[in-house]
Scaffold this motif. Structure first.
Motif, PDB file in Angstrom:
ATOM      1  N   ASP A 163       3.691 -13.053  -1.862  1.00 36.92           N
ATOM      2  CA  ASP A 163       3.804 -11.862  -2.700  1.00 36.92           C
ATOM      3  C   ASP A 163       3.007 -12.065  -3.990  1.00 36.92           C
ATOM      4  O   ASP A 163       3.373 -11.581  -5.055  1.00 36.92           O
ATOM      5  CB  ASP A 163       5.267 -11.511  -3.004  1.00 36.92           C
ATOM      6  N   ALA A 218       3.840  -2.765   0.232  1.00 34.58           N
ATOM      7  CA  ALA A 218       3.158  -4.059   0.402  1.00 34.58           C
ATOM      8  C   ALA A 218       1.721  -3.854   0.861  1.00 34.58           C
ATOM      9  O   ALA A 218       1.447  -3.082   1.783  1.00 34.58           O
ATOM     10  CB  ALA A 218       3.911  -4.923   1.401  1.00 34.58           C
ATOM     11  N   ARG A 246       0.430  -9.082   2.757  1.00 36.60           N
ATOM     12  CA  ARG A 246       1.390  -9.486   1.733  1.00 36.60           C
ATOM     13  C   ARG A 246       2.787  -9.046   2.170  1.00 36.60           C
ATOM     14  O   ARG A 246       2.950  -8.004   2.801  1.00 36.60           O
ATOM     15  CB  ARG A 246       1.054  -8.866   0.381  1.00 36.60           C
ATOM     16  N   ARG A 297       5.259  -8.303   0.102  1.00 31.41           N
ATOM     17  CA  ARG A 297       5.652  -7.219  -0.793  1.00 31.41           C
ATOM     18  C   ARG A 297       4.588  -7.105  -1.876  1.00 31.41           C
ATOM     19  O   ARG A 297       3.846  -8.053  -2.145  1.00 31.41           O
ATOM     20  CB  ARG A 297       7.028  -7.449  -1.419  1.00 31.41           C
TER      21      ARG A 297
END
Length: 434
Positions: free
Chosen positions: A194, A393, A397, A399
């Motif tokens: 993330d 997201a 990724r 998020r």
């Protein structure tokens, strides 16, 4: 059937009369605070617990301090979510104790208060240095790459400047290794993380070519976990050398990033030199043996300062019903395992104190309701933030976090978040090489 409160040994009768014999406020909803709440509920299932945090989001260090490519460690937040799901455990985010709510209000409404505020800014290096030399705190850098809205806000007016192609990292703890790993990874290495891509591309448009890690201690006293160094050495395209000896890792004839670790190097000064920065060092125990390393940026990974000053100025911090856990208790952040152990010990102390005497009536959360800012975020509102970040997201990724408080509060309210404020950058803004 009698409740646990009624069967607890040496425990006076409940004073509140509404099912909560004890009420505890925890200042800080990071891992230390959450582990403390977890342990308190295990020892006393009917204690009311309110965790307050100045950020709109819970989990503190887990969300903003653990490196974004270590999602396994961040998964501990699922444990904490189960604690918040229990009746009588509440989260209040975007509430600054000492500013929005006075510390005296907590003492007035709760039987005990636990300080779990973590630690503040990066500890400064006490050596001679040019005021305009580029020196960046490792903790601040990790928070930037984790989309911490306060860290990003501090840098937004002037924008983020590229760290350059060669950096010096001072310190041999896990945070130093985190920095080296994140600055040397390619986009492919960051899949399912993330990481804040915009911040990463600003500070490292491409993986840093050379990273010098300098430690003042002998190698056997380094504070990092050996597994962290092995992980760094296993990153494809990275060559790690320790005091000139290559570590086994992914073989490559032309490494993307070279990490040179040198021990027993005591920093003496940080000065501007020929458009770059020169770190002058001397050998530990021998101030006459002087050397130097030139780089574009110096990153300090030397620990952290004490908690925020506004809370330190609050009266009542030394009251017998005020307890400390994590950074405020030890002066260091520690890892998750250490935090869990310390939290369990603190919870035992809290419960022993509460059970040792008849407690007066306290209102708990009900006594704070009319004092909370309108923008306070409860756990249901945090779930709305969480869901929105997962939905938005970016490709590859897990998020994409909101990067400003306005965005977080808009998501908490269930409304469309305002457009992100572009993060100004200086230098090239090309994506990291694949």
């Amino acid at each position: 059937m009698r409740t646990p409160a009624e069967t607890a040994p040496n425990r006076p009768a409940a004073a509140t009369g509404d099912g909560f014999p004890f009420r505890v406020a925890v200042v800080g909803a990071g891992p230390s605070g959450c582990y403390t709440a977890q342990a308190l509920r295990k020892g006393q299932p009917d204690v009311e617990i309110v965790l307050l945090d100045s950020l709109p989001t819970p989990f503190g260090l887990v969300r903003y301090g653990i490196a974004p490519d270590h999602q396994g460690a961040k998964a501990v937040s699922r444990q904490f979510e189960r604690v918040f799901a229990q009746p009588g455990v509440e989260f209040l985010g975007n509430v600054s104790v000492g500013n929005d709510i006075g510390f005296a209000s907590l003492l007035e409404n709760f039987h005990a208060v636990v300080l779990a505020t973590g630690l503040g800014a990066d500890r400064q290096l006490a050596v001679d240095q040019d005021p305009d030399a580029r020196v960046v705190g490792a903790g601040d850098l990790i928070r930037l790459l984790n989309s911490d809205p306060d860290a990003l806000l501090r840098h937004r007016p002037g924008g983020l400047e590229s760290l350059g192609t060669e950096v010096v990292v001072l310190g041999t703890g896990n945070v130093a290794v985190d920095v080296a790993r994140l600055l040397s990874k390619s986009d492919l290495d960051l899949i399912a993380s993330d990481v804040d891509d915009d911040a990463l591309r600003a500070v490292a448009p491409s993986p840093v070519r050379t990273i010098h890690i300098l430690g003042r201690c002998p190698s056997q006293l380094a504070k990092w976990d050996a597994s962290m160094v092995r992980e760094l050495a296993q990153v494809v395209g990275v060559q790690v050398n320790v005091d000139g000896t290559p570590l086994p890792g992914e073989p490559t004839n032309s490494p993307r990033t070279t990490v040179n670790v040198r021990f027993e190097q005591v920093p003496a000064s940080i000065r501007r030199h020929g458009g770059r920065i020169r770190v002058t060092t001397h050998r530990a125990g021998d101030s006459g043996q002087v050397g130097h390393v030139d780089a574009d940026t110096v990153i300090t990974a030397l620990g952290f300062e004490s908690p925020a000053a506004h809370l330190a100025r609050s009266g009542g911090l030394d009251a017998p019903n005020v307890f400390r856990v994590g950074g405020p208790a030890t002066g260091r952040l520690g890892n998750l395992a250490e935090n869990r152990k310390l939290a369990a010990d603190t919870a035992k102390d809290v419960l022993a104190f509460l059970r040792g005497q008849v407690q007066p009536r306290r209102a708990g959360l009900a006594g704070l309701r009319d004092r909370l800012p309108a923008s306070a975020v409860d756990f249901d509102a945090w779930r709305r933030i969480d869901d929105a970040e997962l939905r938005r997201a970016r490709p590859d990724r897990c998020r994409t976090k909101f990067t400003t408080r306005d965005e977080l509060l808009a998501a908490a309210a269930g409304s469309a978040a305002p457009p992100s404020t572009p993060l100004a950058t200086t230098g090239p803004s090309t994506t990291q090489e694949k």
